[in-house]
Scaffold this motif. Structure first.
Motif, PDB file in Angstrom:
ATOM      1  N   ALA A 185       2.204   1.540  -6.591  1.00 20.00           N
ATOM      2  CA  ALA A 185       0.830   1.986  -6.817  1.00 20.00           C
ATOM      3  C   ALA A 185       0.383   1.547  -8.197  1.00 20.00           C
ATOM      4  O   ALA A 185       1.198   1.282  -9.083  1.00 20.00           O
ATOM      5  N   VAL A 186      -0.918   1.483  -8.363  1.00 20.93           N
ATOM      6  CA  VAL A 186      -1.534   1.163  -9.650  1.00 20.93           C
ATOM      7  C   VAL A 186      -2.562   2.243  -9.944  1.00 20.93           C
ATOM      8  O   VAL A 186      -3.176   2.790  -9.026  1.00 20.93           O
ATOM      9  N   ALA A 187      -2.733   2.551 -11.209  1.00 18.09           N
ATOM     10  CA  ALA A 187      -3.729   3.547 -11.591  1.00 18.09           C
ATOM     11  C   ALA A 187      -4.326   3.200 -12.934  1.00 18.09           C
ATOM     12  O   ALA A 187      -3.702   2.532 -13.762  1.00 18.09           O
ATOM     13  N   VAL A 188      -5.539   3.698 -13.112  1.00 11.23           N
ATOM     14  CA  VAL A 188      -6.290   3.465 -14.337  1.00 11.23           C
ATOM     15  C   VAL A 188      -6.866   4.786 -14.807  1.00 11.23           C
ATOM     16  O   VAL A 188      -7.291   5.607 -13.995  1.00 11.23           O
ATOM     17  N   SER A 189      -6.900   4.981 -16.120  1.00  9.08           N
ATOM     18  CA  SER A 189      -7.554   6.135 -16.706  1.00  9.08           C
ATOM     19  C   SER A 189      -8.323   5.672 -17.938  1.00  9.08           C
ATOM     20  O   SER A 189      -7.833   4.848 -18.703  1.00  9.08           O
ATOM     21  N   GLY A 190      -9.522   6.195 -18.084  1.00  7.79           N
ATOM     22  CA  GLY A 190     -10.324   5.887 -19.260  1.00  7.79           C
ATOM     23  C   GLY A 190     -11.668   5.269 -18.954  1.00  7.79           C
ATOM     24  O   GLY A 190     -12.526   5.169 -19.826  1.00  7.79           O
ATOM     25  N   ALA A 191     -11.884   4.856 -17.703  1.00  9.77           N
ATOM     26  CA  ALA A 191     -13.141   4.209 -17.335  1.00  9.77           C
ATOM     27  C   ALA A 191     -14.049   5.134 -16.527  1.00  9.77           C
ATOM     28  O   ALA A 191     -15.005   4.681 -15.905  1.00  9.77           O
ATOM     29  N   GLY A 192     -13.735   6.407 -16.511  1.00 12.65           N
ATOM     30  CA  GLY A 192     -14.581   7.380 -15.810  1.00 12.65           C
ATOM     31  C   GLY A 192     -14.734   7.063 -14.337  1.00 12.65           C
ATOM     32  O   GLY A 192     -13.749   6.863 -13.628  1.00 12.65           O
ATOM     33  N   ASN A 193     -15.966   6.990 -13.877  1.00 12.93           N
ATOM     34  CA  ASN A 193     -16.252   6.740 -12.463  1.00 12.93           C
ATOM     35  C   ASN A 193     -15.772   5.376 -11.992  1.00 12.93           C
ATOM     36  O   ASN A 193     -15.729   5.132 -10.793  1.00 12.93           O
ATOM     37  N   HIS A 194     -15.409   4.500 -12.903  1.00 12.85           N
ATOM     38  CA  HIS A 194     -14.933   3.163 -12.534  1.00 12.85           C
ATOM     39  C   HIS A 194     -13.426   3.104 -12.313  1.00 12.85           C
ATOM     40  O   HIS A 194     -12.922   2.074 -11.854  1.00 12.85           O
ATOM     41  N   ASP A 195     -12.703   4.167 -12.628  1.00  6.41           N
ATOM     42  CA  ASP A 195     -11.240   4.160 -12.499  1.00  6.41           C
ATOM     43  C   ASP A 195     -10.783   3.726 -11.110  1.00  6.41           C
ATOM     44  O   ASP A 195      -9.930   2.853 -10.967  1.00  6.41           O
ATOM     45  N   GLN A 196     -11.356   4.332 -10.071  1.00 11.12           N
ATOM     46  CA  GLN A 196     -10.904   4.044  -8.708  1.00 11.12           C
ATOM     47  C   GLN A 196     -11.218   2.603  -8.312  1.00 11.12           C
ATOM     48  O   GLN A 196     -10.389   1.939  -7.700  1.00 11.12           O
ATOM     49  N   THR A 197     -12.387   2.124  -8.667  1.00 12.02           N
ATOM     50  CA  THR A 197     -12.768   0.752  -8.339  1.00 12.02           C
ATOM     51  C   THR A 197     -11.846  -0.254  -9.010  1.00 12.02           C
ATOM     52  O   THR A 197     -11.409  -1.232  -8.386  1.00 12.02           O
ATOM     53  N   ILE A 198     -11.521  -0.006 -10.260  1.00 13.66           N
ATOM     54  CA  ILE A 198     -10.612  -0.900 -10.994  1.00 13.66           C
ATOM     55  C   ILE A 198      -9.233  -0.897 -10.338  1.00 13.66           C
ATOM     56  O   ILE A 198      -8.630  -1.949 -10.123  1.00 13.66           O
ATOM     57  N   ALA A 199      -8.733   0.290  -9.991  1.00 11.24           N
ATOM     58  CA  ALA A 199      -7.413   0.390  -9.362  1.00 11.24           C
ATOM     59  C   ALA A 199      -7.399  -0.312  -8.008  1.00 11.24           C
ATOM     60  O   ALA A 199      -6.443  -1.022  -7.680  1.00 11.24           O
ATOM     61  N   GLN A 200      -8.447  -0.134  -7.214  1.00  7.53           N
ATOM     62  CA  GLN A 200      -8.511  -0.787  -5.906  1.00  7.53           C
ATOM     63  C   GLN A 200      -8.546  -2.310  -6.050  1.00  7.53           C
ATOM     64  O   GLN A 200      -7.880  -3.025  -5.290  1.00  7.53           O
ATOM     65  N   THR A 201      -9.300  -2.791  -7.018  1.00  6.95           N
ATOM     66  CA  THR A 201      -9.363  -4.234  -7.265  1.00  6.95           C
ATOM     67  C   THR A 201      -7.985  -4.763  -7.647  1.00  6.95           C
ATOM     68  O   THR A 201      -7.549  -5.799  -7.139  1.00  6.95           O
ATOM     69  N   ALA A 202      -7.306  -4.050  -8.520  1.00  6.80           N
ATOM     70  CA  ALA A 202      -5.969  -4.485  -8.957  1.00  6.80           C
ATOM     71  C   ALA A 202      -4.966  -4.438  -7.813  1.00  6.80           C
ATOM     72  O   ALA A 202      -4.152  -5.356  -7.657  1.00  6.80           O
ATOM     73  N   ALA A 203      -5.011  -3.403  -6.996  1.00  5.65           N
ATOM     74  CA  ALA A 203      -4.083  -3.273  -5.869  1.00  5.65           C
ATOM     75  C   ALA A 203      -4.280  -4.397  -4.859  1.00  5.65           C
ATOM     76  O   ALA A 203      -3.311  -4.857  -4.234  1.00  5.65           O
ATOM     77  N   SER A 204      -5.491  -4.870  -4.722  1.00  8.69           N
ATOM     78  CA  SER A 204      -5.775  -5.914  -3.729  1.00  8.69           C
ATOM     79  C   SER A 204      -5.270  -7.284  -4.162  1.00  8.69           C
ATOM     80  O   SER A 204      -5.126  -8.172  -3.323  1.00  8.69           O
ATOM     81  N   VAL A 205      -4.959  -7.457  -5.428  1.00  2.12           N
ATOM     82  CA  VAL A 205      -4.472  -8.764  -5.931  1.00  2.12           C
ATOM     83  C   VAL A 205      -3.167  -9.157  -5.269  1.00  2.12           C
ATOM     84  O   VAL A 205      -2.948 -10.333  -4.949  1.00  2.12           O
ATOM     85  N   ILE A 206      -2.303  -8.207  -5.004  1.00  2.15           N
ATOM     86  CA  ILE A 206      -0.980  -8.494  -4.443  1.00  2.15           C
ATOM     87  C   ILE A 206      -1.087  -9.000  -3.012  1.00  2.15           C
ATOM     88  O   ILE A 206      -0.224  -9.706  -2.532  1.00  2.15           O
ATOM     89  N   ARG A 207      -2.181  -8.673  -2.336  1.00  5.51           N
ATOM     90  CA  ARG A 207      -2.364  -9.086  -0.944  1.00  5.51           C
ATOM     91  C   ARG A 207      -2.917 -10.494  -0.820  1.00  5.51           C
ATOM     92  O   ARG A 207      -2.972 -11.036   0.254  1.00  5.51           O
ATOM     93  N   LYS A 208      -3.384 -11.065  -1.925  1.00  5.51           N
ATOM     94  CA  LYS A 208      -4.012 -12.394  -1.868  1.00  5.51           C
ATOM     95  C   LYS A 208      -2.991 -13.488  -1.847  1.00  5.51           C
ATOM     96  O   LYS A 208      -1.908 -13.397  -2.282  1.00  5.51           O
TER      97      LYS A 208
END
Length: 128
Positions: free
Chosen positions: A105-128
């Protein structure tokens, strides 16, 4: 490391200083980084979010795996019962899945409402 780098790049694009954590499928810390201006408390939050997403095999937040929104009371009760290092009801943690199998899993903290979007973007990199 590709996932961690993707999280940091996405946060930088948004102009948000963050802490980012990547864990293996058992929730053990694999990689971590913090932007220079990220709040120090975001370190532990990012790690807890990543661990929670890996252990539950589901994105962190108040939504249950069945799609129901948990009440604040329910979310806090589960967090306290499971332990704050195993379950987090704050969005920002996302499982990393390959061929239907959670590998971490990947997680982000510090970007407020953007945390989940950033984490989802990062998690999707491994599938490419």
């Amino acid at each position: 490391m590709m996932v961690l780098e993707a999280a940091l790049q996405e946060a930088q694009k948004l102009g948000r200083p963050v802490s980012a954590a990547v864990v293996d499928e058992g929730g053990h810390l694999f990689a971590f980084s913090r932007s220079a201006d990220a709040e120090l408390y975001s370190v532990r939050i990012a790690i807890a979010k990543a661990r929670g997403a890996a252990l539950t095999r589901f994105p962190t937040g108040k939504k249950s795996p069945t799609g129901n929104d948990r009440s604040d009371h329910h979310a806090i009760a589960i967090t306290l019962a499971a332990g704050t290092d195993s379950f987090v009801s704050i969005p920002g943690g996302c499982p990393i899945t390959v061929d239907g199998q959670v590998i971490g899993a990947v997680a982000v903290s510090g970007a407020g409402n953007h945390d989940q979007t950033i984490a989802q973007t990062a998690a999707s990199v491994i599938r490419k």
